[in-house]
Scaffold this motif. Structure first.
Motif, PDB file in Angstrom:
ATOM      1  N   SER A  32       0.843  -1.187   0.000  1.00  0.00           N
ATOM      2  CA  SER A  32       0.000   0.000   0.000  1.00  0.00           C
ATOM      3  C   SER A  32       0.882   1.242   0.000  1.00  0.00           C
ATOM      4  CB  SER A  32      -0.902  -0.002   1.247  1.00  0.00           C
ATOM      5  OG  SER A  32      -1.878   1.008   1.181  1.00  0.00           O
ATOM      6  N   VAL A  33       0.243   2.384  -0.044  1.00  0.00           N
ATOM      7  CA  VAL A  33       0.937   3.649   0.187  1.00  0.00           C
ATOM      8  C   VAL A  33       0.541   4.137   1.573  1.00  0.00           C
ATOM      9  CG1 VAL A  33       1.326   6.009  -0.567  1.00  0.00           C
ATOM     10  CG2 VAL A  33       0.913   4.215  -2.267  1.00  0.00           C
ATOM     11  N   TYR A  34       1.539   4.463   2.370  1.00  0.00           N
ATOM     12  CA  TYR A  34       1.302   4.864   3.752  1.00  0.00           C
ATOM     13  C   TYR A  34       1.560   6.365   3.896  1.00  0.00           C
ATOM     14  CZ  TYR A  34       1.143  -0.063   4.836  1.00  0.00           C
ATOM     15  OH  TYR A  34       0.776  -1.392   4.865  1.00  0.00           O
ATOM     16  N   PHE A  35       0.597   7.026   4.487  1.00  0.00           N
ATOM     17  CA  PHE A  35       0.723   8.459   4.728  1.00  0.00           C
ATOM     18  C   PHE A  35       0.675   8.743   6.225  1.00  0.00           C
ATOM     19  CE2 PHE A  35       0.644  10.168   0.555  1.00  0.00           C
ATOM     20  CZ  PHE A  35      -0.183   9.356  -0.207  1.00  0.00           C
ATOM     21  N   CYS A  36       1.595   9.565   6.638  1.00  0.00           N
ATOM     22  CA  CYS A  36       1.571  10.111   7.984  1.00  0.00           C
ATOM     23  C   CYS A  36       1.001  11.521   7.903  1.00  0.00           C
ATOM     24  CB  CYS A  36       2.984  10.142   8.558  1.00  0.00           C
ATOM     25  SG  CYS A  36       3.106  10.809  10.224  1.00  0.00           S
ATOM     26  N   ALA A  37       0.235  11.922   8.902  1.00  0.00           N
ATOM     27  CA  ALA A  37      -0.355  13.261   8.901  1.00  0.00           C
ATOM     28  C   ALA A  37      -0.374  13.803  10.318  1.00  0.00           C
ATOM     29  CB  ALA A  37      -1.767  13.230   8.319  1.00  0.00           C
ATOM     30  N   SER A  38      -0.515  15.095  10.427  1.00  0.00           N
ATOM     31  CA  SER A  38      -0.594  15.720  11.748  1.00  0.00           C
ATOM     32  C   SER A  38      -1.522  16.919  11.715  1.00  0.00           C
ATOM     33  CB  SER A  38       0.802  16.154  12.224  1.00  0.00           C
ATOM     34  OG  SER A  38       1.232  17.309  11.534  1.00  0.00           O
ATOM     35  N   ASP A  39      -2.065  17.248  12.863  1.00  0.00           N
ATOM     36  CA  ASP A  39      -2.775  18.510  13.041  1.00  0.00           C
ATOM     37  C   ASP A  39      -2.694  18.877  14.509  1.00  0.00           C
ATOM     38  OD1 ASP A  39      -5.541  16.597  13.095  1.00  0.00           O
ATOM     39  OD2 ASP A  39      -5.493  18.253  14.522  1.00  0.00           O
ATOM     40  N   GLY A  40      -2.867  20.115  14.831  1.00  0.00           N
ATOM     41  CA  GLY A  40      -2.650  20.427  16.228  1.00  0.00           C
ATOM     42  C   GLY A  40      -3.231  21.722  16.734  1.00  0.00           C
ATOM     43  N   ARG A  41      -3.945  22.434  15.877  1.00  0.00           N
ATOM     44  CA  ARG A  41      -4.397  23.739  16.350  1.00  0.00           C
ATOM     45  C   ARG A  41      -5.812  23.705  16.874  1.00  0.00           C
ATOM     46  NH1 ARG A  41      -2.747  26.988  11.131  1.00  0.00           N
ATOM     47  NH2 ARG A  41      -3.290  24.970  10.266  1.00  0.00           N
ATOM     48  N   GLY A  42      -6.357  22.539  17.096  1.00  0.00           N
ATOM     49  CA  GLY A  42      -7.679  22.470  17.681  1.00  0.00           C
ATOM     50  C   GLY A  42      -8.673  21.759  16.792  1.00  0.00           C
ATOM     51  N   TYR A  43      -9.860  21.611  17.296  1.00  0.00           N
ATOM     52  CA  TYR A  43     -10.930  20.952  16.554  1.00  0.00           C
ATOM     53  C   TYR A  43     -11.107  21.630  15.210  1.00  0.00           C
ATOM     54  CZ  TYR A  43     -15.634  19.249  15.565  1.00  0.00           C
ATOM     55  OH  TYR A  43     -16.724  18.676  14.991  1.00  0.00           O
ATOM     56  N   ASN A  44     -11.293  20.820  14.183  1.00  0.00           N
ATOM     57  CA  ASN A  44     -11.486  21.293  12.816  1.00  0.00           C
ATOM     58  C   ASN A  44     -10.204  21.716  12.121  1.00  0.00           C
ATOM     59  OD1 ASN A  44     -14.216  20.899  12.960  1.00  0.00           O
ATOM     60  ND2 ASN A  44     -14.721  23.043  13.309  1.00  0.00           N
ATOM     61  N   SER A  45      -9.072  21.613  12.760  1.00  0.00           N
ATOM     62  CA  SER A  45      -7.850  22.031  12.075  1.00  0.00           C
ATOM     63  C   SER A  45      -7.515  21.043  10.956  1.00  0.00           C
ATOM     64  CB  SER A  45      -6.691  22.122  13.059  1.00  0.00           C
ATOM     65  OG  SER A  45      -6.489  20.899  13.714  1.00  0.00           O
ATOM     66  N   PRO A  46      -6.986  21.545   9.835  1.00  0.00           N
ATOM     67  CA  PRO A  46      -6.713  20.684   8.688  1.00  0.00           C
ATOM     68  C   PRO A  46      -5.525  19.770   8.932  1.00  0.00           C
ATOM     69  CG  PRO A  46      -5.912  22.882   8.266  1.00  0.00           C
ATOM     70  CD  PRO A  46      -6.653  22.945   9.561  1.00  0.00           C
ATOM     71  N   LEU A  47      -5.509  18.677   8.172  1.00  0.00           N
ATOM     72  CA  LEU A  47      -4.413  17.727   8.247  1.00  0.00           C
ATOM     73  C   LEU A  47      -3.274  18.151   7.326  1.00  0.00           C
ATOM     74  CD1 LEU A  47      -6.317  14.322   8.192  1.00  0.00           C
ATOM     75  CD2 LEU A  47      -5.202  15.387  10.133  1.00  0.00           C
ATOM     76  N   HIS A  48      -2.050  17.946   7.820  1.00  0.00           N
ATOM     77  CA  HIS A  48      -0.855  18.136   7.011  1.00  0.00           C
ATOM     78  C   HIS A  48      -0.272  16.749   6.765  1.00  0.00           C
ATOM     79  CE1 HIS A  48      -0.577  22.530   7.844  1.00  0.00           C
ATOM     80  NE2 HIS A  48      -1.325  22.162   8.850  1.00  0.00           N
ATOM     81  N   PHE A  49      -0.106  16.401   5.496  1.00  0.00           N
ATOM     82  CA  PHE A  49       0.349  15.063   5.147  1.00  0.00           C
ATOM     83  C   PHE A  49       1.827  15.062   4.773  1.00  0.00           C
ATOM     84  CE2 PHE A  49      -3.322  12.273   4.895  1.00  0.00           C
ATOM     85  CZ  PHE A  49      -4.370  13.168   4.966  1.00  0.00           C
ATOM     86  N   GLY A  50       2.481  13.927   5.051  1.00  0.00           N
ATOM     87  CA  GLY A  50       3.788  13.674   4.496  1.00  0.00           C
ATOM     88  C   GLY A  50       3.652  13.202   3.061  1.00  0.00           C
ATOM     89  N   ASN A  51       4.793  13.008   2.403  1.00  0.00           N
ATOM     90  CA  ASN A  51       4.781  12.637   0.978  1.00  0.00           C
ATOM     91  C   ASN A  51       4.459  11.169   0.747  1.00  0.00           C
ATOM     92  OD1 ASN A  51       5.368  15.208   0.082  1.00  0.00           O
ATOM     93  ND2 ASN A  51       7.579  14.883   0.198  1.00  0.00           N
ATOM     94  N   GLY A  52       4.423  10.377   1.774  1.00  0.00           N
ATOM     95  CA  GLY A  52       4.027   8.992   1.624  1.00  0.00           C
ATOM     96  C   GLY A  52       5.185   8.023   1.488  1.00  0.00           C
ATOM     97  N   THR A  53       4.923   6.776   1.854  1.00  0.00           N
ATOM     98  CA  THR A  53       5.868   5.673   1.673  1.00  0.00           C
ATOM     99  C   THR A  53       5.163   4.607   0.861  1.00  0.00           C
ATOM    100  OG1 THR A  53       7.012   6.044   3.772  1.00  0.00           O
ATOM    101  CG2 THR A  53       7.187   3.846   2.796  1.00  0.00           C
ATOM    102  N   ARG A  54       5.752   4.257  -0.282  1.00  0.00           N
ATOM    103  CA  ARG A  54       5.178   3.195  -1.129  1.00  0.00           C
ATOM    104  C   ARG A  54       5.828   1.876  -0.745  1.00  0.00           C
ATOM    105  NH1 ARG A  54       2.176   5.295  -5.098  1.00  0.00           N
ATOM    106  NH2 ARG A  54       2.340   7.540  -5.330  1.00  0.00           N
ATOM    107  N   LEU A  55       5.016   0.989  -0.183  1.00  0.00           N
ATOM    108  CA  LEU A  55       5.528  -0.287   0.312  1.00  0.00           C
ATOM    109  C   LEU A  55       4.970  -1.424  -0.524  1.00  0.00           C
ATOM    110  CD1 LEU A  55       7.010  -1.978   2.488  1.00  0.00           C
ATOM    111  CD2 LEU A  55       4.851  -2.008   3.751  1.00  0.00           C
ATOM    112  N   THR A  56       5.861  -2.297  -0.963  1.00  0.00           N
ATOM    113  CA  THR A  56       5.463  -3.512  -1.672  1.00  0.00           C
ATOM    114  C   THR A  56       5.961  -4.708  -0.885  1.00  0.00           C
ATOM    115  OG1 THR A  56       5.617  -2.391  -3.811  1.00  0.00           O
ATOM    116  CG2 THR A  56       5.610  -4.799  -3.830  1.00  0.00           C
ATOM    117  N   VAL A  57       5.072  -5.656  -0.633  1.00  0.00           N
ATOM    118  CA  VAL A  57       5.446  -6.884   0.070  1.00  0.00           C
ATOM    119  C   VAL A  57       5.268  -8.050  -0.899  1.00  0.00           C
ATOM    120  CG1 VAL A  57       5.037  -8.388   2.053  1.00  0.00           C
ATOM    121  CG2 VAL A  57       4.656  -5.913   2.251  1.00  0.00           C
ATOM    122  N   THR A  58       6.368  -8.764  -1.164  1.00  0.00           N
ATOM    123  CA  THR A  58       6.305  -9.865  -2.135  1.00  0.00           C
ATOM    124  C   THR A  58       6.744 -11.181  -1.513  1.00  0.00           C
ATOM    125  OG1 THR A  58       8.532  -9.434  -2.909  1.00  0.00           O
ATOM    126  CG2 THR A  58       6.748  -8.283  -4.049  1.00  0.00           C
TER     127      THR A  58
END
Lengths: 113, 113
Positions: free
Chosen positions: A87-113
């Motif tokens: 899958s593609v994994y995204f980390c995100a954060s928010d911190g200024r209170g209820y309703n504050s928007p999410l800030h995402f990282g660029n993602g990690t593309r993981l393949t398991v074979t």
């Protein structure tokens, strides 16, 4: 101000291997999240944290673990990788209170074979 | 009960045509957030709507929140190839200390030049 930084960007794992996806943010946000996104699908919450030392499960936590020892870092651990975790994994954060928007990282593309 | 439904799932338009995506809920929403994800990229926050009947504009993008706060729409006037991507809506859900964003599955927009 880098925002949310994820490493690595890409990774290929063999079934049964373990790895840690790193996530760090420099915005002093209390709330951090891990999402996975499968092709053509929306975002599914794996784990989240409301502050250092506090974590909780999201919709799809099985096969993953997290820790939050500092405000900045929120690593995601895969203990025994399975093809279903490709899958593609995204980390995100928010911190200024209820309703504050999410800030995402660029993602990690993981393949398991 | 807590889900948000997005329609359509896909939309293919000619450059210059208008585009609208809808986000619907069976329950009253406290807020709606809209995000855009470019192909291969990460979700980026566009806007948040909080008030009943609220309308906000960002250049060619118009966001609306329904009077009953159960639906929202994003309208793009005269699409451009730079509008290509997936548009997600999400609603905040607070349960004590558990703050999460409930996501729609997104609308993927393709624009023919």
């Amino acid at each position: 101000n880098a925002g949310v930084t994820q490493t690595p960007k890409f990774r290929i794992l063999k079934i049964g291997q373990s790895m840690t996806l790193q996530c760090t943010q420099d915005m002093n946000h209390n709330y951090m999240y891990w999402y996975r996104q499968d092709p053509g699908m929306g975002l599914k919450l794996i784990y989240y944290s409301v502050g250092a030392g506090i974590t909780d499960k999201g919709e799809v936590p099985n096969g993953y673990n997290v820790s939050r020892s500092t405000t900045e870092d929120f690593p995601l651990r895969l203990e025994l990788a399975a093809p279903s975790q490709t899958s593609v994994y995204f980390c995100a954060s928010d911190g200024r209170g209820y309703n504050s928007p999410l800030h995402f990282g660029n993602g990690t593309r993981l393949t398991v074979t | 009960g807590q889900q948000v439904m997005q329609i359509p799932q896909y939309q293919h338009v000619q450059e210059g045509e208008d585009f609208t995506t809808y986000c619907n809920s069976s329950t009253t929403l406290s807020n709606i957030q809209w995000y855009k994800q470019r192909p291969g990229g990460h979700p980026v926050f566009l806007i948040q709507l909080v008030k009943s009947g609220e309308v906000k504009k960002q250049k060619r993008l118009t966001f609306q929140f329904g009077e009953a706060k159960k639906n929202s729409s994003l309208h793009i006037t005269a699409t451009q190839t730079t509008d290509v991507g997936t548009y997600f809506c999400g609603r905040s859900r607070n349960a004590g200390n558990n703050r999460k964003l409930i996501w729609g599955l997104g609308t993927s927009l393709a624009v023919n030049p």
